[in-house]
Design a protein around this motif. Structure first.
Motif, PDB file in Angstrom:
ATOM      1  N   ILE A   1      10.141   0.004   2.349  1.00 14.65           N
ATOM      2  CA  ILE A   1       9.431   0.121   1.079  1.00 14.65           C
ATOM      3  C   ILE A   1      10.345  -0.237  -0.086  1.00 14.65           C
ATOM      4  CG2 ILE A   1       8.308   1.763  -0.504  1.00 14.65           C
ATOM      5  CD1 ILE A   1       7.349   3.314   1.873  1.00 14.65           C
ATOM      6  N   LEU A   2      11.617   0.112   0.046  1.00 20.27           N
ATOM      7  CA  LEU A   2      12.562  -0.071  -1.048  1.00 20.27           C
ATOM      8  C   LEU A   2      13.112  -1.494  -1.138  1.00 20.27           C
ATOM      9  CD1 LEU A   2      14.587   3.254  -0.674  1.00 20.27           C
ATOM     10  CD2 LEU A   2      12.400   2.837  -1.825  1.00 20.27           C
ATOM     11  N   GLU A   3      13.084  -2.229  -0.027  1.00 22.78           N
ATOM     12  CA  GLU A   3      13.666  -3.563  -0.008  1.00 22.78           C
ATOM     13  C   GLU A   3      13.048  -4.508  -1.043  1.00 22.78           C
ATOM     14  OE1 GLU A   3      13.333  -4.807   4.029  1.00 22.78           O
ATOM     15  OE2 GLU A   3      14.780  -3.319   4.754  1.00 22.78           O
TER      16      GLU A   3
ATOM     17  N   VAL B   1       8.997  -4.967 -12.241  1.00 20.41           N
ATOM     18  CA  VAL B   1       9.261  -4.961 -10.798  1.00 20.41           C
ATOM     19  C   VAL B   1       7.942  -4.947 -10.026  1.00 20.41           C
ATOM     20  CG1 VAL B   1      10.132  -3.544  -8.885  1.00 20.41           C
ATOM     21  CG2 VAL B   1      11.546  -3.909 -10.914  1.00 20.41           C
ATOM     22  N   PHE B   2       7.012  -4.091 -10.454  1.00 23.95           N
ATOM     23  CA  PHE B   2       5.703  -4.029  -9.813  1.00 23.95           C
ATOM     24  C   PHE B   2       5.013  -5.392  -9.832  1.00 23.95           C
ATOM     25  CE2 PHE B   2       5.020   0.776 -10.821  1.00 23.95           C
ATOM     26  CZ  PHE B   2       5.789   1.111  -9.723  1.00 23.95           C
ATOM     27  N   LYS B   3       5.035  -6.035 -10.989  1.00 23.35           N
ATOM     28  CA  LYS B   3       4.370  -7.337 -11.129  1.00 23.35           C
ATOM     29  C   LYS B   3       4.985  -8.365 -10.183  1.00 23.35           C
ATOM     30  CE  LYS B   3       3.129  -6.780 -16.019  1.00 23.35           C
ATOM     31  NZ  LYS B   3       3.406  -7.269 -17.396  1.00 23.35           N
ATOM     32  N   LYS B   4       6.301  -8.356 -10.110  1.00 19.47           N
ATOM     33  CA  LYS B   4       7.003  -9.345  -9.282  1.00 19.47           C
ATOM     34  C   LYS B   4       6.721  -9.143  -7.797  1.00 19.47           C
ATOM     35  CE  LYS B   4      11.403 -11.794  -9.263  1.00 19.47           C
ATOM     36  NZ  LYS B   4      10.748 -12.994  -9.838  1.00 19.47           N
ATOM     37  N   VAL B   5       6.624  -7.872  -7.383  1.00 18.75           N
ATOM     38  CA  VAL B   5       6.386  -7.561  -5.980  1.00 18.75           C
ATOM     39  C   VAL B   5       4.909  -7.710  -5.607  1.00 18.75           C
ATOM     40  CG1 VAL B   5       6.499  -5.711  -4.261  1.00 18.75           C
ATOM     41  CG2 VAL B   5       8.381  -6.039  -5.851  1.00 18.75           C
ATOM     42  N   GLY B   6       4.024  -7.515  -6.598  1.00 18.12           N
ATOM     43  CA  GLY B   6       2.595  -7.573  -6.331  1.00 18.12           C
ATOM     44  C   GLY B   6       1.956  -6.215  -6.202  1.00 18.12           C
ATOM     45  N   VAL B   7       2.658  -5.178  -6.709  1.00 16.70           N
ATOM     46  CA  VAL B   7       2.146  -3.812  -6.662  1.00 16.70           C
ATOM     47  C   VAL B   7       1.110  -3.608  -7.765  1.00 16.70           C
ATOM     48  CG1 VAL B   7       2.768  -1.389  -6.995  1.00 16.70           C
ATOM     49  CG2 VAL B   7       4.234  -2.879  -5.619  1.00 16.70           C
TER      50      VAL B   7
ATOM     51  N   LYS C   1       0.830  -1.206   0.000  1.00 15.51           N
ATOM     52  CA  LYS C   1       0.000   0.000   0.000  1.00 15.51           C
ATOM     53  C   LYS C   1       0.864   1.257   0.000  1.00 15.51           C
ATOM     54  CE  LYS C   1      -4.045  -1.974   2.347  1.00 15.51           C
ATOM     55  NZ  LYS C   1      -4.901  -1.910   3.570  1.00 15.51           N
ATOM     56  N   GLN C   2       1.965   1.216   0.755  1.00 15.30           N
ATOM     57  CA  GLN C   2       2.847   2.377   0.815  1.00 15.30           C
ATOM     58  C   GLN C   2       3.554   2.613  -0.522  1.00 15.30           C
ATOM     59  OE1 GLN C   2       5.273   2.857   4.486  1.00 15.30           O
ATOM     60  NE2 GLN C   2       4.223   1.016   5.198  1.00 15.30           N
ATOM     61  N   ILE C   3       3.933   1.535  -1.186  1.00 16.27           N
ATOM     62  CA  ILE C   3       4.557   1.668  -2.505  1.00 16.27           C
ATOM     63  C   ILE C   3       3.557   2.263  -3.498  1.00 16.27           C
ATOM     64  CG2 ILE C   3       5.558   0.418  -4.457  1.00 16.27           C
ATOM     65  CD1 ILE C   3       6.652  -1.612  -2.430  1.00 16.27           C
ATOM     66  N   GLU C   4       2.324   1.765  -3.444  1.00 22.77           N
ATOM     67  CA  GLU C   4       1.285   2.237  -4.363  1.00 22.77           C
ATOM     68  C   GLU C   4       0.893   3.688  -4.071  1.00 22.77           C
ATOM     69  OE1 GLU C   4      -0.696  -2.210  -4.934  1.00 22.77           O
ATOM     70  OE2 GLU C   4      -1.685  -0.720  -3.675  1.00 22.77           O
ATOM     71  N   ALA C   5       1.099   4.134  -2.838  1.00 25.28           N
ATOM     72  CA  ALA C   5       0.732   5.502  -2.461  1.00 25.28           C
ATOM     73  C   ALA C   5       1.789   6.523  -2.854  1.00 25.28           C
ATOM     74  CB  ALA C   5       0.492   5.574  -0.956  1.00 25.28           C
ATOM     75  N   LEU C   6       2.978   6.065  -3.258  1.00 26.47           N
ATOM     76  CA  LEU C   6       4.025   6.993  -3.670  1.00 26.47           C
ATOM     77  C   LEU C   6       3.593   7.766  -4.921  1.00 26.47           C
ATOM     78  CD1 LEU C   6       7.225   4.768  -3.291  1.00 26.47           C
ATOM     79  CD2 LEU C   6       6.571   6.702  -1.846  1.00 26.47           C
TER      80      LEU C   6
END
Length: 254
Positions: A228-230, A61-67, A26-31
């Motif tokens: 968030i960056l990890e 990267v988004f796809k792999k993380v689930g973003v 959620k925090q990644i998506e809120a950036l």
């Protein structure tokens, strides 16, 4: 350079849970994700769709993380405006950005993504020789405001009177072709791409002085939580190991 790469790779060494926690997603998506017109790395095509090497890599990267973010969630802004926003506003991210010692003081990075070389580039026919700052005194050099070329050529010794400030790389290379500039300070691979877009022959231009060899990455406001960056760093590392990044790079530069 070894120091830059070591700092940049630091984030990729952190172990992660098997599944990225929902709160971090959620925090990644809120950036507030920002980019600029910087083909072939990031740009808007004729159909209004965001394209480019670093865009495609970020989506993977988004796809792999689930973003759950898409190209439509990435804002395209002038570089100077987005750069200042990244400096001043928590919760922001900007790409693609070249690593420098100075920038590593102000931002956090995920990367490196791709190597890059920033140089002073001039027409071959001019036979320019640039060894030190004294050689810039009689030159008019084009730069894009707050771009890495702008920052590096100033650090090299260029004065305001030597510089022609542009908001567009395309306009800058056109001025070079028309003889209104002696040279430009810009990333070599991007310059060659812009030459082709402007109908110029890249073979007619050469690097007369290398300002810096570095890498490009995804930059984040200094206050960004490292947690968030990890997952982003690990996903980028895994994609590189799987050959995905090399494939994307080759597809765009064919």
């Amino acid at each position: 350079m070894k120091k830059l790469i070591a700092i940049a790779l630091l984030l990729t060494t952190t172990s992660l849970y098997a599944q990225t926690p929902a709160e971090i997603l959620k925090q990644i998506e809120a950036l507030d994700w920002m980019t600029e017109e910087y083909p072939p790395f990031n740009y808007v095509d004729k159909d209004g769709k965001l394209q480019g090497i670093t865009v495609d890599i970020l989506i993977e990267v988004f796809k792999k993380v689930g973003v759950q973010l898409t190209r439509e969630d990435l804002k395209v802004l002038p570089w100077a405006r987005s750069y200042e926003k990244l400096l001043d506003t928590p919760g922001t991210a900007l790409f693609s950005m070249t690593y420098t010692e100075e920038r590593l003081k102000h931002f956090q990075f995920v990367g490196p993504i791709i190597p890059t070389q920033v140089s002073i580039i001039a027409p071959v026919a001019k036979h320019l020789k640039v060894a030190d700052a004294a050689d810039l005194k009689a030159l008019k050099i084009g730069v894009v405001r707050d771009d890495i070329g702008d920052q590096l050529v100033r650090a090299f010794g260029a004065k305001d009177k030597n510089l022609n400030i542009n908001h567009s790389a395309f306009n800058m290379v056109q001025m070079l072709a028309k003889g209104r500039l002696h040279a430009i300070a810009y990333a070599e691979d991007i310059a060659q791409y812009q030459f082709i877009l402007a109908g110029m022959d890249p073979k007619e231009y050469e690097s007369v002085h290398v300002l810096q060899k570095s890498h490009m990455g995804y930059a984040f406001h200094k206050s960004t939580d490292p947690k968030i960056l990890e997952p982003l760093s690990k996903a980028l590392k895994d994609l590189r190991a799987a050959g995905v990044i090399d494939t994307i790079y080759a597809q765009h530069l064919q």
